[in-house]
Design a protein around this motif. Structure first.
Motif, PDB file in Angstrom:
ATOM      1  N   LYS A 133       0.832  -1.207   0.000  1.00  0.00           N
ATOM      2  CA  LYS A 133       0.000   0.000   0.000  1.00  0.00           C
ATOM      3  C   LYS A 133       0.865   1.254   0.000  1.00  0.00           C
ATOM      4  O   LYS A 133       0.620   2.207  -0.766  1.00  0.00           O
ATOM      5  CB  LYS A 133      -0.926   0.001   1.220  1.00  0.00           C
ATOM      6  CG  LYS A 133      -1.949   1.131   1.245  1.00  0.00           C
ATOM      7  CD  LYS A 133      -2.854   0.997   2.454  1.00  0.00           C
ATOM      8  CE  LYS A 133      -3.903   2.111   2.493  1.00  0.00           C
ATOM      9  NZ  LYS A 133      -4.896   1.971   1.404  1.00  0.00           N
ATOM     10  N   GLY A 192      -5.497  -2.189  -5.740  1.00  0.00           N
ATOM     11  CA  GLY A 192      -5.749  -1.510  -4.473  1.00  0.00           C
ATOM     12  C   GLY A 192      -5.464  -2.415  -3.287  1.00  0.00           C
ATOM     13  O   GLY A 192      -5.372  -3.645  -3.436  1.00  0.00           O
ATOM     14  N   ALA A 194      -6.453  -2.827   1.070  1.00  0.00           N
ATOM     15  CA  ALA A 194      -7.234  -2.402   2.232  1.00  0.00           C
ATOM     16  C   ALA A 194      -6.620  -2.995   3.494  1.00  0.00           C
ATOM     17  O   ALA A 194      -6.188  -4.155   3.498  1.00  0.00           O
ATOM     18  CB  ALA A 194      -8.687  -2.840   2.093  1.00  0.00           C
ATOM     19  N   ASP A 244     -14.607  -7.806   0.893  1.00  0.00           N
ATOM     20  CA  ASP A 244     -15.819  -7.309   0.227  1.00  0.00           C
ATOM     21  C   ASP A 244     -15.785  -5.787   0.078  1.00  0.00           C
ATOM     22  O   ASP A 244     -16.209  -5.241  -0.952  1.00  0.00           O
ATOM     23  CB  ASP A 244     -17.065  -7.725   1.012  1.00  0.00           C
ATOM     24  CG  ASP A 244     -17.378  -9.204   0.874  1.00  0.00           C
ATOM     25  OD1 ASP A 244     -16.811  -9.848  -0.032  1.00  0.00           O
ATOM     26  OD2 ASP A 244     -18.180  -9.721   1.683  1.00  0.00           O
ATOM     27  N   LYS A 245     -15.275  -5.110   1.095  1.00  0.00           N
ATOM     28  CA  LYS A 245     -15.175  -3.648   1.041  1.00  0.00           C
ATOM     29  C   LYS A 245     -14.201  -3.220  -0.057  1.00  0.00           C
ATOM     30  O   LYS A 245     -14.485  -2.284  -0.822  1.00  0.00           O
ATOM     31  CB  LYS A 245     -14.710  -3.107   2.393  1.00  0.00           C
ATOM     32  CG  LYS A 245     -14.648  -1.588   2.468  1.00  0.00           C
ATOM     33  CD  LYS A 245     -14.272  -1.131   3.875  1.00  0.00           C
ATOM     34  CE  LYS A 245     -14.210   0.387   3.950  1.00  0.00           C
ATOM     35  NZ  LYS A 245     -13.835   0.846   5.332  1.00  0.00           N
ATOM     36  N   LEU A 246     -13.062  -3.913  -0.143  1.00  0.00           N
ATOM     37  CA  LEU A 246     -12.066  -3.597  -1.167  1.00  0.00           C
ATOM     38  C   LEU A 246     -12.639  -3.838  -2.563  1.00  0.00           C
ATOM     39  O   LEU A 246     -12.501  -2.991  -3.461  1.00  0.00           O
ATOM     40  CB  LEU A 246     -10.818  -4.457  -0.960  1.00  0.00           C
ATOM     41  CG  LEU A 246      -9.735  -4.385  -2.054  1.00  0.00           C
ATOM     42  CD1 LEU A 246      -9.168  -2.982  -2.162  1.00  0.00           C
ATOM     43  CD2 LEU A 246      -8.628  -5.396  -1.762  1.00  0.00           C
ATOM     44  N   GLY A 248     -15.756  -3.881  -3.444  1.00  0.00           N
ATOM     45  CA  GLY A 248     -16.827  -2.923  -3.697  1.00  0.00           C
ATOM     46  C   GLY A 248     -16.310  -1.592  -4.209  1.00  0.00           C
ATOM     47  O   GLY A 248     -16.962  -0.936  -5.036  1.00  0.00           O
ATOM     48  N   ARG A 249     -15.130  -1.181  -3.728  1.00  0.00           N
ATOM     49  CA  ARG A 249     -14.540   0.080  -4.188  1.00  0.00           C
ATOM     50  C   ARG A 249     -14.271   0.054  -5.688  1.00  0.00           C
ATOM     51  O   ARG A 249     -14.236   1.096  -6.342  1.00  0.00           O
ATOM     52  CB  ARG A 249     -13.210   0.328  -3.465  1.00  0.00           C
ATOM     53  CG  ARG A 249     -13.301   0.654  -1.999  1.00  0.00           C
ATOM     54  CD  ARG A 249     -11.894   0.782  -1.446  1.00  0.00           C
ATOM     55  NE  ARG A 249     -11.881   0.941  -0.004  1.00  0.00           N
ATOM     56  CZ  ARG A 249     -10.786   0.839   0.741  1.00  0.00           C
ATOM     57  NH1 ARG A 249      -9.621   0.587   0.146  1.00  0.00           N
ATOM     58  NH2 ARG A 249     -10.843   0.989   2.041  1.00  0.00           N
ATOM     59  N   HIS A 250     -14.066  -1.139  -6.214  1.00  0.00           N
ATOM     60  CA  HIS A 250     -13.690  -1.277  -7.625  1.00  0.00           C
ATOM     61  C   HIS A 250     -14.794  -1.927  -8.444  1.00  0.00           C
ATOM     62  O   HIS A 250     -14.548  -2.406  -9.558  1.00  0.00           O
ATOM     63  CB  HIS A 250     -12.388  -2.071  -7.730  1.00  0.00           C
ATOM     64  CG  HIS A 250     -11.243  -1.432  -7.009  1.00  0.00           C
ATOM     65  ND1 HIS A 250     -10.534  -0.374  -7.536  1.00  0.00           N
ATOM     66  CD2 HIS A 250     -10.720  -1.658  -5.776  1.00  0.00           C
ATOM     67  CE1 HIS A 250      -9.598   0.005  -6.666  1.00  0.00           C
ATOM     68  NE2 HIS A 250      -9.694  -0.757  -5.601  1.00  0.00           N
ATOM     69  N   SER A 253     -17.215  -8.108  -7.124  1.00  0.00           N
ATOM     70  CA  SER A 253     -17.687  -8.985  -6.055  1.00  0.00           C
ATOM     71  C   SER A 253     -16.846 -10.251  -6.061  1.00  0.00           C
ATOM     72  O   SER A 253     -15.989 -10.439  -6.951  1.00  0.00           O
ATOM     73  CB  SER A 253     -19.162  -9.342  -6.251  1.00  0.00           C
ATOM     74  OG  SER A 253     -19.326 -10.159  -7.407  1.00  0.00           O
TER      75      SER A 253
END
Length: 335
Positions: A133, A192, A194, A244-246, A248-250, A253
């Motif tokens: 990161k 990305g 997270a 799932d959050k990561l 979702g940003r892109h 699923s």
């Protein structure tokens, strides 16, 4: 300044990766005998590790130098091409106190005169995500930074290969890994990363003795796992939420992911990861039976196994690890 009508390319990728294992090997029976745990053979065998590689040199930095040279050769670079060096090792290195980082010594040994250095520790098998990161952000934010070396070299503390003695969770091996993160897409684009930490779990795996007060008292260094605290959190559930959050940003699923990569803690941990992520045969093989758990290097070893296989172009890959509940990390790659 960017010219009018042009599109800025912020792509950052993994240019090359390498692994290193010492020549000497030690089987599980020898490890248990050395640590006085012969009666734990049945429980330890269930972890899935048959043996490990053992480093016998002066300092783990030697392994870091070796793997760094391998990855530079793979990338077609010299040490002078590096703009930064990040140490993502977990275990104590030349000095057992936590105030020392291998990255400075590595810079000198390699002759990477243009590179600044820093290190991450304490995140267990999620340390690599922190390094990725930072490296990606550093390159995207600075026009004069193009290539960053991430390297880890871990050697188990004497008498501490089996974690934990009264209920074995994993078996530690010695080894090193390295990744060069560079401007451009490389072998895999870093889409990305997270991260999320849980401060309550900061001491779930700790060394109660030694430290700054007794830096040379290796007999005081015993890795201790708080089993009650470890069981108090849903590590895989938390990791699934972060993944799932990561995604979702892109706009993705879990069904969009072609392969999953995780750390090598135990057969049970890997099985639980696959079930929680609904991997359904998409989990990259790890082959950790012969080298044990190598902390954050697990992810690099398993990513290399994936790269050596036949992965279709434009495949999305998720690397994710839970760091025993303290630091959760997930990185989205595109091959």
């Amino acid at each position: 300044m960017q010219a009018a009508g042009t599109t800025r390319n912020d792509s950052v990728g993994i240019l090359a990766a390498a692994r290193y294992l010492p020549e000497k090997k030690q089987d599980l029976g020898e490890i248990l005998a050395r640590e006085g745990l012969q009666d734990s053979m049945a429980a330890a065998s269930g972890i899935g590790v048959t043996g490990v590689h053992v480093f016998e040199g002066e300092s783990p930095t030697d392994m870091a130098v070796s793997v760094s040279r391998l990855v530079l050769e793979e990338a077609g670079l010299t040490p002078l091409d590096l703009d930064a060096i990040i140490d993502f090792s977990v275990m104590p290195q030349r000095y057992v106190e936590p105030a020392w980082s291998m990255s400075n010594e590595l810079q000198a040994e390699l002759g990477a005169k243009k590179a600044f250095t820093l290190g991450y520790s304490g995140g267990g098998c999620a340390n690599l995500h922190a390094g990725l990161k930072f490296a990606r952000a550093l390159i995207r934010a600075n026009a004069d930074v193009d290539r960053v070396l991430l390297v880890a070299a871990d050697q188990a503390i004497a008498g501490n290969r089996v974690i934990a003695a009264d209920g074995p969770v994993t078996v530690l091996g010695d080894g090193a890994s390295a990744v060069i993160v560079a401007r451009g897409e490389g072998k895999a684009t870093i889409v990305g990363t997270a991260l999320r930490s849980n401060g309550h779990m900061h001491d779930v795996l700790n060394i109660p003795g030694g430290g700054m007060a007794h830096p040379t008292r290796l007999d005081l260094y015993r890795l201790t796992l708080d089993a009650t605290k470890l069981a108090s959190v849903d590590r895989m559930g938390e990791l699934r939420g972060l993944v799932d959050k990561l995604l979702g940003r892109h706009g993705l699923s879990g069904t969009d992911i072609g392969r999953f990569v995780t750390s090598n803690i135990s057969l049970e941990d890997t099985r639980h990861f696959g079930e929680t992520m609904n991997a359904n045969g998409r989990l990259a093989s790890n082959g950790f039976a012969a080298h044990g758990h190598l902390h954050s290097s697990d992810l690099v070893f398993n990513m290399l196994e994936l790269m050596a296989g036949d992965v279709p172009a434009d495949t999305h890959v998720v690397m994710a690890s839970h760091g025993l509940g303290f630091l959760y990390g997930a990185t989205l790659l595109k091959f």
